[in-house]
Design a protein around this motif. Structure first.
Motif, PDB file in Angstrom:
ATOM      1  N   SER A  24       0.800  -1.230   0.000  1.00 34.64           N
ATOM      2  CA  SER A  24       0.000   0.000   0.000  1.00 34.64           C
ATOM      3  C   SER A  24       0.831   1.277   0.000  1.00 34.64           C
ATOM      4  N   GLN A  25       2.177   1.152   0.031  1.00 38.69           N
ATOM      5  CA  GLN A  25       3.034   2.346   0.050  1.00 38.69           C
ATOM      6  C   GLN A  25       4.151   2.234  -0.980  1.00 38.69           C
ATOM      7  N   ASP A  60      -1.735   3.174  -4.235  1.00 36.71           N
ATOM      8  CA  ASP A  60      -0.388   3.739  -4.197  1.00 36.71           C
ATOM      9  C   ASP A  60      -0.282   5.072  -4.942  1.00 36.71           C
ATOM     10  N   THR A  76       2.208   7.683  -3.631  1.00 39.03           N
ATOM     11  CA  THR A  76       3.607   7.310  -3.388  1.00 39.03           C
ATOM     12  C   THR A  76       4.333   6.802  -4.622  1.00 39.03           C
TER      13      THR A  76
END
Length: 423
Positions: A233-234, A260, A263
């Protein structure tokens, strides 16, 4: 009176890179190895303390030229360089551990002698059977500060029973529970991964910043679970090269891009055999990836109409500085093999911050005669940005010189800039 030697191309590049100190610090990870020495000397001479300290920690060579700098009695800068070394040692940032060739008992003896909790990067480049990987897995479990793990070329022997296969595939992921710092996970040609990706990702303790799955067969469950794992998720870098996606739903990738969006700065989908309809489905999510800087779609079946639509969507991404696409299918001659020509499309929008390579290209062209003379000594990575800069600025003599080191010229990318004289 002595005549001062003109600066080399690399020295000029170093000067321009240091004109934006904050960007130089952020992009050190992507900096060409050849630029480190000249940028280091420039940072030292100009008193750029933060850049110098970060460069010492990211230094890619085995020796740091501090002795040569004693001729320049700047004690404060020497102290900064030594501070950078202290920080490096405090982080226990040891050289990456690489394993090549066939694993042996001698390798295991060497590993027992190492201080494994200080290792931060491990790369395994050899053909392994899962049983061998299982034998080495406990060593990985001792690398509690491991930040990057790359495993390649793993194949399951034909005679392996389903029960043994399950046990072998559980050995490596079980060690992830001991790794508090793992942020980059890369697998290449790991054939037993099919059907077990969710099991692998579930054991990760921390969110990943880079996930690379290349040359691996994936099952429907693997693909669907990719977007559901909390540890993806990042992501800042997602690499899916040579993963055949033709028969997969685009929905999981769409969800992952949406997750995402704030990021992700690099997406690589080279040779995924993905169709226009699948790509069309992910465009809204892709256009929301506000931090995206590099996008690669080449070696895929892309039509001219979709490419136009894609470029309309990516035009909204102010950070995007490098796009790589295949030539649209309509432009192929019947006698030319598919994908012989690739496009490298640097975005020259004034809204996008230039990459380090683009800045270097701009600097080199400030002295056209020197750029022409020194082309043969130019690092090949600098050719694309220099070529685009020469084309955009009308530097005909620089553009004409026959020194191009690649197998194809990005003329297709220049259609955006209809300067017939330069073409």
């Amino acid at each position: 009176m002595s005549i001062q030697s003109p600066p080399t191309l690399l020295e000029l590049a170093g000067c321009i890179l240091l004109s934006d100190k904050s960007r130089a610090i952020l992009d050190l990870e992507d900096l060409l190895t050849e630029l480190f020495p000249s940028l280091f000397v420039e940072a030292f001479s100009r008193g750029h303390t933060e850049v110098l300290k970060k460069m010492v920690q990211a230094w890619p060579f085995t020796c740091l030229p501090l002795g040569a700098l004693m001729r320049k009695p700047q004690l404060e800068m020497l102290r900064v360089a030594l501070d950078g070394l202290d920080m490096l040692l405090a982080q226990q940032d040891h050289p990456r551990l690489k394993i090549f060739g066939k694993p042996t008992g001698h390798n295991r003896k060497v590993l027992r002698l190492l201080q494994l909790d200080s290792v931060q990067k491990v790369e395994v480049h050899c053909t392994w059977a899962p049983s061998t990987l299982a034998a080495y897995a406990p060593f990985l479990g001792q690398m509690r500060n491991l930040r990057k793990l790359l495993v390649s070329q793993v194949r399951m022997p034909a005679h392996t029973s389903p029960e043994e296969q399950e046990w072998l595939l559980s050995q490596l992921p079980s060690q992830f529970l001991r790794m508090d710092c793992l942020r980059k996970f890369c697998v290449d040609a790991v054939l037993p991964l099919e059907g077990h990706l969710e099991h692998v990702l579930r054991h990760l303790k921390t969110p990943l910043v880079a996930l690379s799955i290349t040359n691996c067969p994936l099952s429907d469950s693997d693909w669907n679970n990719l977007s559901q794992c909390p540890n993806t998720s990042q992501l800042r870098h997602l690499d899916l090269r040579y993963i055949k996606l033709t028969n997969f739903s685009p929905e999981p990738l769409k969800i992952l891009l949406e997750t995402d969006a704030s990021t992700l700065n690099r997406l690589d989908m080279e040779a995924c055999e993905i169709a226009d309809s699948q790509l069309q489905a992910i465009l809204p999510a892709l256009s929301r990836c506000s931090q995206l800087r590099t996008l690669c779609f080449f070696w895929n079946h892309i039509s001219m109409s979709f490419l136009r639509n894609l470029l309309c969507h990516t035009a909204r991404l102010s950070q995007l500085s490098r796009e790589l696409y295949p030539t649209p299918l309509e432009s192929y001659d019947a006698q030319v093999p598919h994908y012989q020509w690739l496009h490298i499309v640097p975005r020259m929008s004034t809204q996008s911050p230039p990459t380090l390579l683009e800045l270097a290209g701009q600097s080199l062209l400030s002295n056209k005669s020197r750029a022409i003379l020194d082309l043969e000594d130019l690092p090949i990575e600098l050719f694309p940005p220099l070529f685009v800069e020469a084309f955009s600025r009308g530097h005909t003599e620089v553009l004409k010189k026959k020194a191009w080191p690649f197998t194809c010229l990005p003329l297709g990318a220049l259609i955006r800039k209809p300067q017939l004289e330069m073409i």
